[in-house]
Motif scaffolding. Sequence first.
Motif, PDB file in Angstrom:
ATOM      1  N   ALA A 376       8.057  57.647  30.917  1.00 27.11           N
ATOM      2  CA  ALA A 376       8.362  57.651  32.348  1.00 27.11           C
ATOM      3  C   ALA A 376       7.981  58.974  32.995  1.00 27.11           C
ATOM      4  CB  ALA A 376       9.849  57.392  32.549  1.00 27.11           C
ATOM      5  N   THR A 377       7.825  58.937  34.303  1.00 30.91           N
ATOM      6  CA  THR A 377       7.664  60.142  35.117  1.00 30.91           C
ATOM      7  C   THR A 377       8.809  60.197  36.115  1.00 30.91           C
ATOM      8  OG1 THR A 377       5.256  60.150  34.931  1.00 30.91           O
ATOM      9  CG2 THR A 377       6.206  61.340  36.786  1.00 30.91           C
ATOM     10  N   LEU A 378       9.506  61.313  36.136  1.00 30.53           N
ATOM     11  CA  LEU A 378      10.627  61.483  37.064  1.00 30.53           C
ATOM     12  C   LEU A 378      10.145  62.128  38.347  1.00 30.53           C
ATOM     13  CD1 LEU A 378      13.456  62.775  34.693  1.00 30.53           C
ATOM     14  CD2 LEU A 378      12.894  60.431  35.331  1.00 30.53           C
ATOM     15  N   LYS A 379      10.755  61.700  39.439  1.00 30.95           N
ATOM     16  CA  LYS A 379      10.500  62.322  40.740  1.00 30.95           C
ATOM     17  C   LYS A 379      11.798  62.936  41.222  1.00 30.95           C
ATOM     18  CE  LYS A 379       9.001  61.301  45.481  1.00 30.95           C
ATOM     19  NZ  LYS A 379       8.102  62.475  45.570  1.00 30.95           N
ATOM     20  N   ILE A 380      11.787  64.218  41.456  1.00 28.11           N
ATOM     21  CA  ILE A 380      12.964  64.925  41.972  1.00 28.11           C
ATOM     22  C   ILE A 380      12.517  65.654  43.230  1.00 28.11           C
ATOM     23  CG2 ILE A 380      14.766  66.617  41.512  1.00 28.11           C
ATOM     24  CD1 ILE A 380      14.410  66.034  38.537  1.00 28.11           C
ATOM     25  N   GLY A 381      12.779  65.010  44.373  1.00 29.17           N
ATOM     26  CA  GLY A 381      12.267  65.541  45.631  1.00 29.17           C
ATOM     27  C   GLY A 381      10.750  65.485  45.628  1.00 29.17           C
ATOM     28  N   ASN A 384       7.182  66.142  40.563  1.00 27.44           N
ATOM     29  CA  ASN A 384       7.118  65.118  39.520  1.00 27.44           C
ATOM     30  C   ASN A 384       7.230  65.770  38.140  1.00 27.44           C
ATOM     31  OD1 ASN A 384       6.612  62.973  41.379  1.00 27.44           O
ATOM     32  ND2 ASN A 384       4.492  63.676  41.535  1.00 27.44           N
ATOM     33  N   TYR A 385       7.975  65.124  37.245  1.00 23.35           N
ATOM     34  CA  TYR A 385       8.176  65.629  35.894  1.00 23.35           C
ATOM     35  C   TYR A 385       7.774  64.550  34.888  1.00 23.35           C
ATOM     36  CZ  TYR A 385      11.024  69.264  38.117  1.00 23.35           C
ATOM     37  OH  TYR A 385      11.478  70.308  38.890  1.00 23.35           O
ATOM     38  N   PRO A 386       6.542  64.611  34.357  1.00 23.90           N
ATOM     39  CA  PRO A 386       6.159  63.652  33.310  1.00 23.90           C
ATOM     40  C   PRO A 386       6.981  63.912  32.042  1.00 23.90           C
ATOM     41  CG  PRO A 386       4.236  64.757  34.264  1.00 23.90           C
ATOM     42  CD  PRO A 386       5.442  65.519  34.716  1.00 23.90           C
ATOM     43  N   LEU A 387       7.589  62.892  31.511  1.00 28.01           N
ATOM     44  CA  LEU A 387       8.392  63.031  30.304  1.00 28.01           C
ATOM     45  C   LEU A 387       7.535  62.760  29.072  1.00 28.01           C
ATOM     46  CD1 LEU A 387      11.632  61.261  31.581  1.00 28.01           C
ATOM     47  CD2 LEU A 387      11.194  63.724  31.395  1.00 28.01           C
ATOM     48  N   LYS A 388       7.969  63.303  27.958  1.00 27.97           N
ATOM     49  CA  LYS A 388       7.178  63.165  26.729  1.00 27.97           C
ATOM     50  C   LYS A 388       7.401  61.820  26.064  1.00 27.97           C
ATOM     51  CE  LYS A 388       7.126  68.152  25.778  1.00 27.97           C
ATOM     52  NZ  LYS A 388       7.523  69.218  24.814  1.00 27.97           N
ATOM     53  N   ARG A 389       8.661  61.392  25.968  1.00 27.00           N
ATOM     54  CA  ARG A 389       8.933  60.185  25.201  1.00 27.00           C
ATOM     55  C   ARG A 389       9.900  59.219  25.887  1.00 27.00           C
ATOM     56  NH1 ARG A 389       9.642  60.477  18.990  1.00 27.00           N
ATOM     57  NH2 ARG A 389       9.007  58.344  19.429  1.00 27.00           N
ATOM     58  N   VAL A 390      10.660  59.704  26.836  1.00 25.79           N
ATOM     59  CA  VAL A 390      11.638  58.828  27.484  1.00 25.79           C
ATOM     60  C   VAL A 390      10.935  57.638  28.129  1.00 25.79           C
ATOM     61  CG1 VAL A 390      13.327  58.633  29.344  1.00 25.79           C
ATOM     62  CG2 VAL A 390      13.316  60.655  27.893  1.00 25.79           C
ATOM     63  N   GLY A 391      11.367  56.437  27.773  1.00 28.04           N
ATOM     64  CA  GLY A 391      10.772  55.212  28.286  1.00 28.04           C
ATOM     65  C   GLY A 391       9.814  54.553  27.319  1.00 28.04           C
ATOM     66  N   GLU A 392       9.372  55.261  26.294  1.00 30.09           N
ATOM     67  CA  GLU A 392       8.419  54.683  25.343  1.00 30.09           C
ATOM     68  C   GLU A 392       9.084  53.621  24.465  1.00 30.09           C
ATOM     69  OE1 GLU A 392       6.653  57.706  22.941  1.00 30.09           O
ATOM     70  OE2 GLU A 392       5.070  58.136  24.394  1.00 30.09           O
ATOM     71  N   HIS A 393       8.365  52.529  24.226  1.00 29.28           N
ATOM     72  CA  HIS A 393       8.769  51.573  23.196  1.00 29.28           C
ATOM     73  C   HIS A 393       7.622  50.626  22.896  1.00 29.28           C
ATOM     74  CE1 HIS A 393       9.367  48.304  26.154  1.00 29.28           C
ATOM     75  NE2 HIS A 393      10.029  49.160  26.896  1.00 29.28           N
ATOM     76  N   VAL A 394       7.616  50.104  21.693  1.00 21.52           N
ATOM     77  CA  VAL A 394       6.618  49.129  21.269  1.00 21.52           C
ATOM     78  C   VAL A 394       7.004  47.760  21.817  1.00 21.52           C
ATOM     79  CG1 VAL A 394       5.618  47.942  19.270  1.00 21.52           C
ATOM     80  CG2 VAL A 394       6.065  50.417  19.179  1.00 21.52           C
ATOM     81  N   GLY A 395       6.018  46.996  22.266  1.00 23.17           N
ATOM     82  CA  GLY A 395       6.257  45.627  22.713  1.00 23.17           C
ATOM     83  C   GLY A 395       6.970  45.570  24.047  1.00 23.17           C
ATOM     84  N   ASP A 396       6.253  45.278  25.102  1.00 23.98           N
ATOM     85  CA  ASP A 396       6.849  45.257  26.446  1.00 23.98           C
ATOM     86  C   ASP A 396       6.641  43.877  27.074  1.00 23.98           C
ATOM     87  OD1 ASP A 396       8.118  46.226  28.700  1.00 23.98           O
ATOM     88  OD2 ASP A 396       6.256  46.919  29.626  1.00 23.98           O
ATOM     89  N   TRP A 397       7.733  43.187  27.353  1.00 16.84           N
ATOM     90  CA  TRP A 397       7.702  41.884  28.024  1.00 16.84           C
ATOM     91  C   TRP A 397       8.191  42.048  29.459  1.00 16.84           C
ATOM     92  CZ3 TRP A 397       5.325  37.641  26.476  1.00 16.84           C
ATOM     93  CH2 TRP A 397       5.093  37.428  25.115  1.00 16.84           C
ATOM     94  N   GLU A 398       7.341  41.750  30.421  1.00 19.44           N
ATOM     95  CA  GLU A 398       7.717  41.764  31.833  1.00 19.44           C
ATOM     96  C   GLU A 398       7.346  40.403  32.432  1.00 19.44           C
ATOM     97  OE1 GLU A 398       9.400  44.127  33.142  1.00 19.44           O
ATOM     98  OE2 GLU A 398       9.114  45.750  31.685  1.00 19.44           O
ATOM     99  N   HIS A 399       7.924  40.080  33.592  1.00 19.70           N
ATOM    100  CA  HIS A 399       7.620  38.775  34.172  1.00 19.70           C
ATOM    101  C   HIS A 399       7.742  38.782  35.687  1.00 19.70           C
ATOM    102  CE1 HIS A 399      11.988  38.290  34.608  1.00 19.70           C
ATOM    103  NE2 HIS A 399      11.736  37.243  35.378  1.00 19.70           N
ATOM    104  N   PHE A 400       7.168  37.773  36.293  1.00 16.81           N
ATOM    105  CA  PHE A 400       7.397  37.426  37.692  1.00 16.81           C
ATOM    106  C   PHE A 400       7.552  35.910  37.734  1.00 16.81           C
ATOM    107  CE2 PHE A 400       2.851  37.810  36.916  1.00 16.81           C
ATOM    108  CZ  PHE A 400       2.352  36.598  37.355  1.00 16.81           C
ATOM    109  N   THR A 401       8.188  35.399  38.786  1.00 17.98           N
ATOM    110  CA  THR A 401       8.488  33.967  38.853  1.00 17.98           C
ATOM    111  C   THR A 401       8.077  33.402  40.204  1.00 17.98           C
ATOM    112  OG1 THR A 401      10.332  34.135  37.296  1.00 17.98           O
ATOM    113  CG2 THR A 401      10.329  32.242  38.769  1.00 17.98           C
ATOM    114  N   LEU A 402       7.280  32.334  40.177  1.00 23.70           N
ATOM    115  CA  LEU A 402       6.913  31.606  41.385  1.00 23.70           C
ATOM    116  C   LEU A 402       7.912  30.471  41.582  1.00 23.70           C
ATOM    117  CD1 LEU A 402       4.210  32.930  40.279  1.00 23.70           C
ATOM    118  CD2 LEU A 402       3.015  31.162  41.569  1.00 23.70           C
ATOM    119  N   ARG A 403       8.497  30.380  42.771  1.00 24.11           N
ATOM    120  CA  ARG A 403       9.427  29.280  43.086  1.00 24.11           C
ATOM    121  C   ARG A 403       8.736  28.322  44.057  1.00 24.11           C
ATOM    122  NH1 ARG A 403      15.707  30.253  43.335  1.00 24.11           N
ATOM    123  NH2 ARG A 403      15.213  30.188  41.099  1.00 24.11           N
ATOM    124  N   ILE A 404       8.582  27.070  43.632  1.00 22.72           N
ATOM    125  CA  ILE A 404       7.791  26.080  44.359  1.00 22.72           C
ATOM    126  C   ILE A 404       8.675  24.904  44.749  1.00 22.72           C
ATOM    127  CG2 ILE A 404       5.878  24.448  44.119  1.00 22.72           C
ATOM    128  CD1 ILE A 404       4.672  26.546  42.130  1.00 22.72           C
TER     129      ILE A 404
END
Length: 566
Positions: A376-381, A384-404
């Motif tokens: 992750a990259t933090l924004k404080i005002g 910007n502070y790029p982090l070294k490892r915070v937020g890292e993980h193997v295998g990322d599942w994200e989604h969006f949903t269409l409602r019809i």
Amino acid sequence: MFECLHWNSISHQSPEPKTFTLPAPMPKWPIGQGFATGKINLGELEVVEITKFEFIWCSYLTKNRRKGITFYKPVEIPDGFFSFGHYCQQSGEPFLGFVLVARELVLPGHKTAEALHLPALLKPLDYALVWSSNDGSEDSLYQQGYFWLPQPPEGYRALGFVVTNKLAKPDLEQVRCVRADLTEKCETYDLLLDTHSKSLNLPFRVWKTRPSHRGSLGRGVSVGTFFCSSILSVAEEQQQQQQQAVCLRNFDPILQAMPNLDQIHSLIHHYGPTVYFHPSEMYLPSSVAWFFESGALLFKAGDPVGEAIHITGSNLPSGGGNDGKFWIDLPNNDQGETIKRGNLESAQLYVHVKPALGGTFTDLATWVFCPFNGPATLKIGPVNYPLKRVGEHVGDWEHFTLRISNFTGELGSIYFSQHSYGQWVNACDLEYIQGNRAIIYSSKSGHASYPHPGTYIQGSQFLGIGVRNDCARSNFSVDSSVKYQVIAAGYLEGVVAEPGWLQFMREWGPTITYDSRTELDNLIRRLPVLVKSSVRNVFNKLPVEVYGEEGPTGPKEKNNWIGDER
């Protein structure tokens, strides 16, 4: 604190808002049973969606006229059908909503014990005045609003309210009440109006409503009306909502209005969005098959040696729950680093088709798989502070949903999942790339979904403190109208073969041993004293997913697999 309510004069009514239409015409859908026929069978009732309205009354707030609410009466109701109440929406917005109207069906096999001697629909006995803009008087130069609750016969429920601009009670023929066993509880959400009358100082609130039990197993059907209340006590108001707020229930056991497989493919070809990744994205998506074939490994607790995974995931343990006994990880070599980068050429999106709102809508929950989630990259005002490892993980599942809509086949909205949160965006507020295909912007490193380019702060937008989510168009994209796989449609009972890897209920990445809080604490200690407390408070409220110390589970372990979106 209440805001003062104002209203339009009789000679200056609000102009009718425009009705939103999708950018391209609707196609002719493949032949099916009940999808996109304009009517839906709920068992004893057949319902039709009404999107034509007649202006009744409009209010606006002193500080911001755009926050006003306009109330409408449904018109062009087919013969034999009856309304449950009126409709409202924010003033100045295009028409987006609907109300349902119903007629009684005489169908064998759907009758309950009550139906043997009681009709499904009856006229109200009377109306009760809930609130008026001038405290029940007509002595005014301005157009007034009067809100009436239909008084149902015993054993029946009112599903909406009627609004008039005159003190005289509405005609009893205007609406129908529904036999109680054909309804179920609904809940209020999205407060539209919170004000008070001038002289009596009584509060008046208006909400949207939705079924309390939602998701693919829910059978509650939204009828599109609103709920309103004029009670001083919050506890009494909540009790009134629990007693009075109801919706319809779908008793059709096979949900005939849901699309068949041919229609599903047609919907995806017509509406499938294009997902754009950030120009600086280092961790792109891939197909699950590529991930396995490239060297991802299955690990078992107590065994330091990983097992190669078959391209279909057939050797992954299936079923059960996330017991911590198995997980997926990358090889600890150069190949592992290669897998992290993903493979855009192989990438495809995975579609889970499920009923929504009692089978009156279809949700196309569309999953994006990325082999790795970046730091992750933090924004404080302004900094910007790029982090070294915070937020890292193997295998990322994200989604969006269409409602019809199952009435028409029209896209109504898209849900954009953003880590532990998300937002529904109406079709009129989407960006489109071609025809009726919307654009999804995937945030840099974290792959959260957003409707527009820009920088989104997960934390405090007001303070400018939080995790950055940067979105922009680039040459990195996946067209889900072409590159997709339907992985589940449970209501079709065996028509869609679910892939083996979908049954893997454990984590798609290892538990990471570093302490993300230590990295954040070290950062906070270096900050100026004036901002330390604010930064720490914001970080304490962030969801655990942001820190990324545990690998994510797959789609079937997510709440929205069966439940509704958050």
